[in-house]
Scaffold this motif. Structure first.
Motif, PDB file in Angstrom:
ATOM      1  N   HIS A   1       0.817  -1.213   0.000  1.00  6.90           N
ATOM      2  CA  HIS A   1       0.000   0.000   0.000  1.00  6.90           C
ATOM      3  C   HIS A   1       0.855   1.270   0.000  1.00  6.90           C
ATOM      4  CE1 HIS A   1       0.504  -1.103   4.376  1.00  6.90           C
ATOM      5  NE2 HIS A   1       1.106   0.084   4.322  1.00  6.90           N
ATOM      6  N   PHE A   2       0.137   2.390  -0.173  1.00  6.47           N
ATOM      7  CA  PHE A   2       0.689   3.716   0.087  1.00  6.47           C
ATOM      8  C   PHE A   2       0.178   4.148   1.464  1.00  6.47           C
ATOM      9  CE2 PHE A   2       0.114   3.473  -4.542  1.00  6.47           C
ATOM     10  CZ  PHE A   2       1.403   3.752  -4.986  1.00  6.47           C
ATOM     11  N   GLU A   3       0.937   4.992   2.150  1.00  5.67           N
ATOM     12  CA  GLU A   3       0.482   5.449   3.457  1.00  5.67           C
ATOM     13  C   GLU A   3       1.014   6.850   3.753  1.00  5.67           C
ATOM     14  OE1 GLU A   3       3.607   3.705   6.670  1.00  5.67           O
ATOM     15  OE2 GLU A   3       2.342   2.165   5.747  1.00  5.67           O
ATOM     16  N   ASN A   4       0.449   7.457   4.802  1.00  9.48           N
ATOM     17  CA  ASN A   4       0.865   8.801   5.259  1.00  9.48           C
ATOM     18  C   ASN A   4       0.758   9.848   4.155  1.00  9.48           C
ATOM     19  OD1 ASN A   4       1.507   7.818   7.851  1.00  9.48           O
ATOM     20  ND2 ASN A   4       3.545   7.189   7.154  1.00  9.48           N
ATOM     21  N   ASP A   5      -0.225   9.679   3.268  1.00  9.46           N
ATOM     22  CA  ASP A   5      -0.481  10.618   2.173  1.00  9.46           C
ATOM     23  C   ASP A   5       0.679  10.732   1.186  1.00  9.46           C
ATOM     24  OD1 ASP A   5      -2.985  11.234   3.325  1.00  9.46           O
ATOM     25  OD2 ASP A   5      -2.066  12.753   4.610  1.00  9.46           O
ATOM     26  N   ASN A   6       1.625   9.818   1.259  1.00 16.01           N
ATOM     27  CA  ASN A   6       2.751   9.848   0.323  1.00 16.01           C
ATOM     28  C   ASN A   6       2.272   9.400  -1.059  1.00 16.01           C
ATOM     29  OD1 ASN A   6       5.157   8.672  -1.165  1.00 16.01           O
ATOM     30  ND2 ASN A   6       6.184   9.588   0.609  1.00 16.01           N
ATOM     31  N   PRO A   7       2.605  10.127  -2.121  1.00 20.18           N
ATOM     32  CA  PRO A   7       2.060   9.837  -3.448  1.00 20.18           C
ATOM     33  C   PRO A   7       2.879   8.874  -4.302  1.00 20.18           C
ATOM     34  CG  PRO A   7       3.235  11.901  -3.509  1.00 20.18           C
ATOM     35  CD  PRO A   7       3.330  11.407  -2.091  1.00 20.18           C
ATOM     36  N   TYR A   8       4.003   8.362  -3.779  1.00 21.29           N
ATOM     37  CA  TYR A   8       4.844   7.516  -4.642  1.00 21.29           C
ATOM     38  C   TYR A   8       5.482   6.322  -3.933  1.00 21.29           C
ATOM     39  CZ  TYR A   8       8.849   9.745  -2.348  1.00 21.29           C
ATOM     40  OH  TYR A   8       9.754  10.183  -1.409  1.00 21.29           O
ATOM     41  N   LEU A   9       5.563   6.316  -2.601  1.00 26.15           N
ATOM     42  CA  LEU A   9       6.303   5.284  -1.885  1.00 26.15           C
ATOM     43  C   LEU A   9       5.406   4.082  -1.565  1.00 26.15           C
ATOM     44  CD1 LEU A   9       9.165   4.748  -0.707  1.00 26.15           C
ATOM     45  CD2 LEU A   9       8.233   5.470   1.504  1.00 26.15           C
ATOM     46  N   ILE A  10       5.788   2.919  -2.112  1.00 26.44           N
ATOM     47  CA  ILE A  10       5.026   1.689  -1.859  1.00 26.44           C
ATOM     48  C   ILE A  10       5.621   0.972  -0.656  1.00 26.44           C
ATOM     49  CG2 ILE A  10       4.122  -0.444  -2.856  1.00 26.44           C
ATOM     50  CD1 ILE A  10       4.961   0.578  -5.591  1.00 26.44           C
ATOM     51  N   HIS A  11       4.754   0.494   0.236  1.00 24.28           N
ATOM     52  CA  HIS A  11       5.162  -0.322   1.384  1.00 24.28           C
ATOM     53  C   HIS A  11       4.690  -1.751   1.151  1.00 24.28           C
ATOM     54  CE1 HIS A  11       5.993   3.192   4.169  1.00 24.28           C
ATOM     55  NE2 HIS A  11       5.295   3.769   3.200  1.00 24.28           N
ATOM     56  N   LYS A  12       5.624  -2.680   1.270  1.00 22.74           N
ATOM     57  CA  LYS A  12       5.290  -4.102   1.117  1.00 22.74           C
ATOM     58  C   LYS A  12       5.561  -4.809   2.436  1.00 22.74           C
ATOM     59  CE  LYS A  12       8.051  -6.846  -1.121  1.00 22.74           C
ATOM     60  NZ  LYS A  12       8.823  -7.588  -2.152  1.00 22.74           N
ATOM     61  N   HIS A  13       4.586  -5.601   2.918  1.00 24.60           N
ATOM     62  CA  HIS A  13       4.691  -6.202   4.245  1.00 24.60           C
ATOM     63  C   HIS A  13       4.619  -7.725   4.238  1.00 24.60           C
ATOM     64  CE1 HIS A  13       4.606  -2.450   6.580  1.00 24.60           C
ATOM     65  NE2 HIS A  13       3.751  -2.009   5.657  1.00 24.60           N
ATOM     66  N   ALA A  14       4.917  -8.348   3.108  1.00 25.19           N
ATOM     67  CA  ALA A  14       4.932  -9.813   3.039  1.00 25.19           C
ATOM     68  C   ALA A  14       5.730 -10.247   1.822  1.00 25.19           C
ATOM     69  CB  ALA A  14       3.513 -10.372   2.971  1.00 25.19           C
ATOM     70  N   THR A  15       6.129 -11.496   1.798  1.00 23.37           N
ATOM     71  CA  THR A  15       6.850 -12.041   0.646  1.00 23.37           C
ATOM     72  C   THR A  15       5.870 -12.383  -0.478  1.00 23.37           C
ATOM     73  OG1 THR A  15       6.692 -14.259   1.607  1.00 23.37           O
ATOM     74  CG2 THR A  15       8.686 -12.992   2.087  1.00 23.37           C
ATOM     75  N   ASN A  16       6.412 -12.411  -1.695  1.00 23.73           N
ATOM     76  CA  ASN A  16       5.645 -12.828  -2.890  1.00 23.73           C
ATOM     77  C   ASN A  16       4.444 -11.946  -3.190  1.00 23.73           C
ATOM     78  OD1 ASN A  16       7.413 -15.014  -3.156  1.00 23.73           O
ATOM     79  ND2 ASN A  16       6.085 -16.357  -1.944  1.00 23.73           N
ATOM     80  N   VAL A  17       4.514 -10.672  -2.845  1.00 24.66           N
ATOM     81  CA  VAL A  17       3.393  -9.768  -3.140  1.00 24.66           C
ATOM     82  C   VAL A  17       3.652  -9.068  -4.473  1.00 24.66           C
ATOM     83  CG1 VAL A  17       1.973  -7.862  -2.325  1.00 24.66           C
ATOM     84  CG2 VAL A  17       3.093  -9.370  -0.675  1.00 24.66           C
ATOM     85  N   PRO A  18       2.870  -9.356  -5.508  1.00 21.29           N
ATOM     86  CA  PRO A  18       3.078  -8.719  -6.808  1.00 21.29           C
ATOM     87  C   PRO A  18       2.399  -7.352  -6.867  1.00 21.29           C
ATOM     88  CG  PRO A  18       1.278 -10.251  -6.981  1.00 21.29           C
ATOM     89  CD  PRO A  18       1.766 -10.345  -5.558  1.00 21.29           C
ATOM     90  N   LEU A  19       2.787  -6.555  -7.855  1.00 21.97           N
ATOM     91  CA  LEU A  19       2.154  -5.245  -8.033  1.00 21.97           C
ATOM     92  C   LEU A  19       0.665  -5.379  -8.343  1.00 21.97           C
ATOM     93  CD1 LEU A  19       4.870  -3.313 -10.092  1.00 21.97           C
ATOM     94  CD2 LEU A  19       4.249  -2.988  -7.685  1.00 21.97           C
ATOM     95  N   ALA A  20       0.263  -6.521  -8.869  1.00 22.03           N
ATOM     96  CA  ALA A  20      -1.159  -6.731  -9.167  1.00 22.03           C
ATOM     97  C   ALA A  20      -2.016  -6.537  -7.928  1.00 22.03           C
ATOM     98  CB  ALA A  20      -1.379  -8.127  -9.741  1.00 22.03           C
ATOM     99  N   MET A  21      -1.508  -6.920  -6.760  1.00 21.26           N
ATOM    100  CA  MET A  21      -2.275  -6.758  -5.522  1.00 21.26           C
ATOM    101  C   MET A  21      -2.431  -5.292  -5.160  1.00 21.26           C
ATOM    102  SD  MET A  21      -1.334  -9.873  -2.911  1.00 21.26           S
ATOM    103  CE  MET A  21      -2.561  -9.226  -1.759  1.00 21.26           C
ATOM    104  N   LEU A  22      -1.402  -4.505  -5.437  1.00 26.27           N
ATOM    105  CA  LEU A  22      -1.499  -3.065  -5.179  1.00 26.27           C
ATOM    106  C   LEU A  22      -2.540  -2.430  -6.095  1.00 26.27           C
ATOM    107  CD1 LEU A  22      -0.362  -0.446  -3.837  1.00 26.27           C
ATOM    108  CD2 LEU A  22       1.214  -0.314  -5.778  1.00 26.27           C
ATOM    109  N   PHE A  23      -2.421  -2.697  -7.392  1.00 25.14           N
ATOM    110  CA  PHE A  23      -3.341  -2.099  -8.358  1.00 25.14           C
ATOM    111  C   PHE A  23      -4.785  -2.539  -8.100  1.00 25.14           C
ATOM    112  CE2 PHE A  23       0.533  -2.423 -11.332  1.00 25.14           C
ATOM    113  CZ  PHE A  23       1.058  -1.242 -10.825  1.00 25.14           C
ATOM    114  N   SER A  24      -4.970  -3.831  -7.831  1.00 25.95           N
ATOM    115  CA  SER A  24      -6.313  -4.358  -7.598  1.00 25.95           C
ATOM    116  C   SER A  24      -6.955  -3.755  -6.360  1.00 25.95           C
ATOM    117  CB  SER A  24      -6.247  -5.886  -7.462  1.00 25.95           C
ATOM    118  OG  SER A  24      -7.505  -6.427  -7.144  1.00 25.95           O
TER     119      SER A  24
END
Length: 245
Positions: A127-150
């Motif tokens: 996800h994105f957090e703290n109103d940041n417009p570009y920084l992605i946070h990933k909190h698990a292994t094997n998480v593809p960008l598809a999960m972010l977009f979806s």
């Protein structure tokens, strides 16, 4: 002298009377067995039709087994879209990894602002957090960008960016056209595989640009200027102070 009695000929007998022929002619009884044979043919025809329909069903099932089984599981367990993706990509447990990456999605030289509320904290895994417009946070292994977009209703194809609006039936669709193509870059190198399947590493920089190829260098330079924060160190468990990450 009484005339000799003469037996009547068959043609004069009462066998020829109405109702008597059926009682005397054995061939008629034999011919009446024919309908039973017709019923057998109908029975076998029904069996053949059943076999044909069953074979067609099983062929369809085996050809589409993965999709059908996934739909059955989804309907049975009532899984959320995120849980379905977690199972699909074999995503690790929450907290199994923590990584940051910078991303820029640019359409005709206009950057999509992921700092807006509808894009923030849309998934616990990525996800994105703290109103940041570009920084992605990933909190698990094997998480593809598809999960972010979806997670916030964004779809990517080989030549289109689609933004779904949950509050409206109208979607925003931006597609490639003459002199405008959809480009994908990871760490300054063009990415030719499916970007949706990409699992980023810490400090990766991801560019999705729809427009003139001549603007790519400008977009990459902008992406390089974005600060990627280090992963916060966790406080030891015996510390008196707790830090939320």
């Amino acid at each position: 002298m009484t005339a000799d009695k003469i037996l009547p000929k068959d043609i004069d007998s009462d066998y020829s009377l109405p109702g008597r022929l059926e009682e005397s002619n054995l061939d008629i009884f034999v011919s009446e067995e024919i309908p039973a044979k017709s019923n057998s043919k109908i029975f076998f025809s029904i069996i053949l039709i059943f076999i044909a329909v069953s074979s067609g069903f099983y062929l369809f099932y085996f050809a589409n087994q993965t999709d059908i089984d996934s739909q059955i599981i989804e309907n049975t367990l009532n899984l959320t879209p995120e849980q379905i993706l977690v199972n699909q990509y074999n995503v690790g447990t929450y907290g199994s990894e923590h990584a940051h990456a910078a991303i820029a999605v640019i359409v005709d030289d206009t950057k999509l602002n992921f700092g807006l509320p509808q894009f923030q904290l849309s998934s616990k895994y990525i996800h994105f957090e703290n109103d940041n417009p570009y920084l992605i946070h990933k909190h698990a292994t094997n998480v593809p960008l598809a999960m972010l977009f979806s997670s916030f209703g964004m779809e990517l194809t080989s030549d289109c960016i689609i933004l779904k609006n949950n509050e409206s039936s109208k979607n925003k669709k931006f597609c490639a056209k003459e002199n405008h193509s959809l480009f994908f870059y990871v760490n300054g190198v063009e990415y030719t595989s499916d970007i949706r399947e990409y699992v980023f590493q810490h400090n990766d920089r991801i560019l999705i640009s729809l427009g003139d190829e001549g603007l790519i260098s400008k977009h990459l330079k902008h992406l390089e200027s974005l600060e990627i924060f280090d992963i916060p160190k966790k406080t030891p468990e015996n510390s008196e102070k707790a830090i939320t990450i």
